[in-house]
Design a protein around this motif. Structure first.
Motif, PDB file in Angstrom:
ATOM      1  N   CYS A   1       0.889  -1.070   0.259  1.00 36.16           N
ATOM      2  CA  CYS A   1      -0.044  -0.408   0.315  1.00 36.16           C
ATOM      3  C   CYS A   1       1.278   1.109   0.467  1.00 36.16           C
ATOM      4  N   LYS A   2       0.394   2.660  -0.617  1.00 41.15           N
ATOM      5  CA  LYS A   2       1.315   3.952   0.228  1.00 41.15           C
ATOM      6  C   LYS A   2       2.025   3.681   1.218  1.00 41.15           C
ATOM      7  N   PRO A   3       2.355   4.632   1.624  1.00 41.52           N
ATOM      8  CA  PRO A   3       4.159   4.672   2.920  1.00 41.52           C
ATOM      9  C   PRO A   3       2.993   4.956   3.899  1.00 41.52           C
ATOM     10  N   SER A   4       2.240   5.591   3.672  1.00 42.66           N
ATOM     11  CA  SER A   4       1.111   5.956   5.269  1.00 42.66           C
ATOM     12  C   SER A   4       0.441   5.325   5.213  1.00 42.66           C
ATOM     13  N   GLY A   5      -0.468   4.263   4.092  1.00 41.63           N
ATOM     14  CA  GLY A   5      -1.230   3.532   4.673  1.00 41.63           C
ATOM     15  C   GLY A   5      -1.204   1.889   5.886  1.00 41.63           C
ATOM     16  N   THR A   6      -2.375   1.430   6.129  1.00 39.98           N
ATOM     17  CA  THR A   6      -2.171  -0.206   6.241  1.00 39.98           C
ATOM     18  C   THR A   6      -2.033  -1.223   5.276  1.00 39.98           C
ATOM     19  N   VAL A   7      -0.886  -2.297   5.822  1.00 38.98           N
ATOM     20  CA  VAL A   7      -1.393  -3.000   4.850  1.00 38.98           C
ATOM     21  C   VAL A   7      -2.738  -4.178   5.295  1.00 38.98           C
ATOM     22  N   THR A   8      -3.182  -4.652   4.338  1.00 41.93           N
ATOM     23  CA  THR A   8      -4.967  -5.212   4.623  1.00 41.93           C
ATOM     24  C   THR A   8      -4.488  -7.121   4.024  1.00 41.93           C
ATOM     25  N   ALA A   9      -5.173  -7.719   3.725  1.00 38.04           N
ATOM     26  CA  ALA A   9      -4.657  -8.440   2.743  1.00 38.04           C
ATOM     27  C   ALA A   9      -5.819  -8.431   1.214  1.00 38.04           C
ATOM     28  N   LEU A  10      -5.947  -7.280   1.557  1.00 27.84           N
ATOM     29  CA  LEU A  10      -6.791  -7.410   0.252  1.00 27.84           C
ATOM     30  C   LEU A  10      -5.917  -6.636  -1.017  1.00 27.84           C
ATOM     31  N   ASP A  11      -4.845  -5.918  -0.085  1.00 32.43           N
ATOM     32  CA  ASP A  11      -4.207  -4.752  -1.110  1.00 32.43           C
ATOM     33  C   ASP A  11      -3.208  -5.413  -2.710  1.00 32.43           C
ATOM     34  N   ALA A  12      -3.392  -6.710  -3.338  1.00 35.08           N
ATOM     35  CA  ALA A  12      -2.255  -6.839  -4.117  1.00 35.08           C
ATOM     36  C   ALA A  12      -3.062  -8.600  -4.370  1.00 35.08           C
ATOM     37  N   ALA A  13      -3.875  -8.267  -5.888  1.00 37.86           N
ATOM     38  CA  ALA A  13      -4.181  -9.429  -6.324  1.00 37.86           C
ATOM     39  C   ALA A  13      -3.039 -10.355  -6.612  1.00 37.86           C
TER      40      ALA A  13
ATOM     41  N   GLN B   1       2.678 -16.944  -6.009  1.00 31.76           N
ATOM     42  CA  GLN B   1       4.114 -15.912  -5.838  1.00 31.76           C
ATOM     43  C   GLN B   1       3.286 -14.978  -5.963  1.00 31.76           C
ATOM     44  N   LEU B   2       4.143 -13.837  -4.149  1.00 33.10           N
ATOM     45  CA  LEU B   2       3.032 -12.347  -4.288  1.00 33.10           C
ATOM     46  C   LEU B   2       3.568 -11.630  -5.244  1.00 33.10           C
ATOM     47  N   LYS B   3       3.168 -10.706  -4.811  1.00 38.10           N
ATOM     48  CA  LYS B   3       3.156  -9.525  -6.010  1.00 38.10           C
ATOM     49  C   LYS B   3       2.818  -8.397  -5.032  1.00 38.10           C
ATOM     50  N   LYS B   4       2.792  -7.421  -6.111  1.00 40.98           N
ATOM     51  CA  LYS B   4       2.341  -5.730  -5.721  1.00 40.98           C
ATOM     52  C   LYS B   4       1.684  -5.027  -6.791  1.00 40.98           C
TER      53      LYS B   4
ATOM     54  N   LEU C   1       9.338 -11.403   7.296  1.00 36.19           N
ATOM     55  CA  LEU C   1       8.382 -12.598   8.160  1.00 36.19           C
ATOM     56  C   LEU C   1       7.651 -11.296   9.039  1.00 36.19           C
ATOM     57  N   GLY C   2       6.482 -12.231   9.635  1.00 33.70           N
ATOM     58  CA  GLY C   2       6.068 -11.851  10.435  1.00 33.70           C
ATOM     59  C   GLY C   2       4.461 -10.435   9.619  1.00 33.70           C
ATOM     60  N   THR C   3       4.763  -9.732   8.642  1.00 28.80           N
ATOM     61  CA  THR C   3       3.936  -8.618   8.088  1.00 28.80           C
ATOM     62  C   THR C   3       2.765  -9.465   6.608  1.00 28.80           C
ATOM     63  N   VAL C   4       2.939 -10.507   6.347  1.00 31.20           N
ATOM     64  CA  VAL C   4       2.135 -10.939   5.598  1.00 31.20           C
ATOM     65  C   VAL C   4       0.531 -11.757   5.679  1.00 31.20           C
ATOM     66  N   LEU C   5      -0.298 -10.780   4.531  1.00 29.83           N
ATOM     67  CA  LEU C   5      -1.533 -11.145   5.511  1.00 29.83           C
ATOM     68  C   LEU C   5      -2.129 -12.035   3.664  1.00 29.83           C
ATOM     69  N   VAL C   6      -2.677 -12.764   3.996  1.00 29.90           N
ATOM     70  CA  VAL C   6      -3.138 -12.982   2.907  1.00 29.90           C
ATOM     71  C   VAL C   6      -4.976 -13.996   3.305  1.00 29.90           C
ATOM     72  N   ALA C   7      -5.763 -13.268   2.251  1.00 31.02           N
ATOM     73  CA  ALA C   7      -7.246 -13.932   1.873  1.00 31.02           C
ATOM     74  C   ALA C   7      -7.718 -15.091   0.786  1.00 31.02           C
ATOM     75  N   VAL C   8      -8.600 -14.888   0.737  1.00 32.39           N
ATOM     76  CA  VAL C   8      -9.074 -16.264  -0.500  1.00 32.39           C
ATOM     77  C   VAL C   8     -10.799 -15.959  -0.134  1.00 32.39           C
TER      78      VAL C   8
ATOM     79  N   LYS D   1     -11.927 -18.169  -7.286  1.00 29.78           N
ATOM     80  CA  LYS D   1     -11.703 -17.432  -5.610  1.00 29.78           C
ATOM     81  C   LYS D   1     -10.438 -16.614  -5.890  1.00 29.78           C
ATOM     82  N   ALA D   2     -10.268 -15.185  -5.244  1.00 34.02           N
ATOM     83  CA  ALA D   2      -9.386 -14.218  -5.852  1.00 34.02           C
ATOM     84  C   ALA D   2      -8.497 -14.471  -4.576  1.00 34.02           C
ATOM     85  N   VAL D   3      -7.135 -14.948  -4.748  1.00 35.94           N
ATOM     86  CA  VAL D   3      -6.164 -14.326  -3.663  1.00 35.94           C
ATOM     87  C   VAL D   3      -6.217 -13.208  -3.897  1.00 35.94           C
ATOM     88  N   THR D   4      -5.788 -13.043  -2.915  1.00 40.94           N
ATOM     89  CA  THR D   4      -5.358 -11.412  -2.467  1.00 40.94           C
ATOM     90  C   THR D   4      -4.223 -12.191  -0.794  1.00 40.94           C
ATOM     91  N   ALA D   5      -3.014 -10.235  -1.032  1.00 40.68           N
ATOM     92  CA  ALA D   5      -2.349 -10.672   0.310  1.00 40.68           C
ATOM     93  C   ALA D   5      -1.590  -9.203  -0.269  1.00 40.68           C
TER      94      ALA D   5
END
Length: 219
Positions: free
Chosen positions: A87-99, A111-114, A137-144, A176-180
């Motif tokens: 996300c943007k530098p001022s934003g908060t990472v969410t599991a929906l950021d990147a497809a 494979q992780l992508k941005k 490590l410890g920052t990854v959030l994943v959603a299906v 089903k969409a996989v996002t991270a």
């Protein structure tokens, strides 16, 4: 040569210079029209972090790192504080950021992508993928399909390659969409064979230029 998954000592902070670099050949015809051809499928970054160095201990740490890496021979990790998460530098990472993919009920590997996005005047969106190899490590959030999943229960992450593997029985269902979302580092090397340094005065030193260049993951 060897990649060492170790971060350059010190911080990448105010005064650091970063530049994504494309290789595009441009030929202008007699009518004035450009013909453009990209020689690279993705941008690689260049940076210079010399302005971060303030004390003689900072200089010593950088010189020690330079010695271990044998100058530009080996690569290592840094974090670009302007572009270090999905996300943007001022934003908060969410599991929906990147497809990162679409499930088919069978495939376990992703494979992780941005994504970098531009919204056109008709409100449609152009998106460009950037493959990420060094998630933090410890920052990854994943959603299906928008539902948050649990690391080590639903999936595992290879933090040296950015490979996401769902555990058997937890593979994403068909369509089903996989996002991270996550923070990440970049793989770089020194872009110089010598590293000049200056003793300014008592306990204060500097390294006027510390050029770094991002390298392809398989290099």
């Amino acid at each position: 040569m060897t990649f060492y998954n170790a971060k350059l000592p010190g911080s990448i902070s105010q005064g650091s210079e970063f530049a994504p670099v494309s290789l595009v050949d441009i030929a202008r015809g007699p009518t004035g029209h450009d013909q453009r051809r990209s020689r690279r499928s993705r941008r690689l970054r260049r940076c210079n972090i010399g302005k971060n160095i303030r004390t003689v201990d900072d200089v010593y740490d950088i010189l020690s790192f330079f010695e271990v890496m044998d100058g530009p021979a080996h690569s290592f990790a840094i974090q670009n504080l302007i572009d270090y998460k999905t996300c943007k530098p001022s934003g908060t990472v969410t599991a929906l950021d990147a497809a990162i993919g679409i499930g088919d009920g069978v495939n376990l590997a992703f494979q992780l992508k941005k994504q970098y996005k531009v919204t056109k005047v008709d409100a449609s969106v152009i998106a460009v993928d950037r493959t990420i190899y060094l998630p933090v490590l410890g920052t990854v959030l994943v959603a299906v399909d928008g539902v948050l999943k649990t690391e080590a229960v639903d999936y595992i992450i290879d933090y040296a390659t950015g490979a996401l593997t769902f555990i058997a029985g937890h593979e994403p269902a068909d369509t089903k969409a996989v996002t991270a979302g996550f923070a990440f580092n970049e793989k770089v090397r020194f872009d110089t064979n010598d590293l000049g340094h200056v003793m300014e005065f008592f306990r204060v030193g500097s390294v006027p230029s510390i050029p770094l260049v991002e390298v392809p993951f398989d290099a």
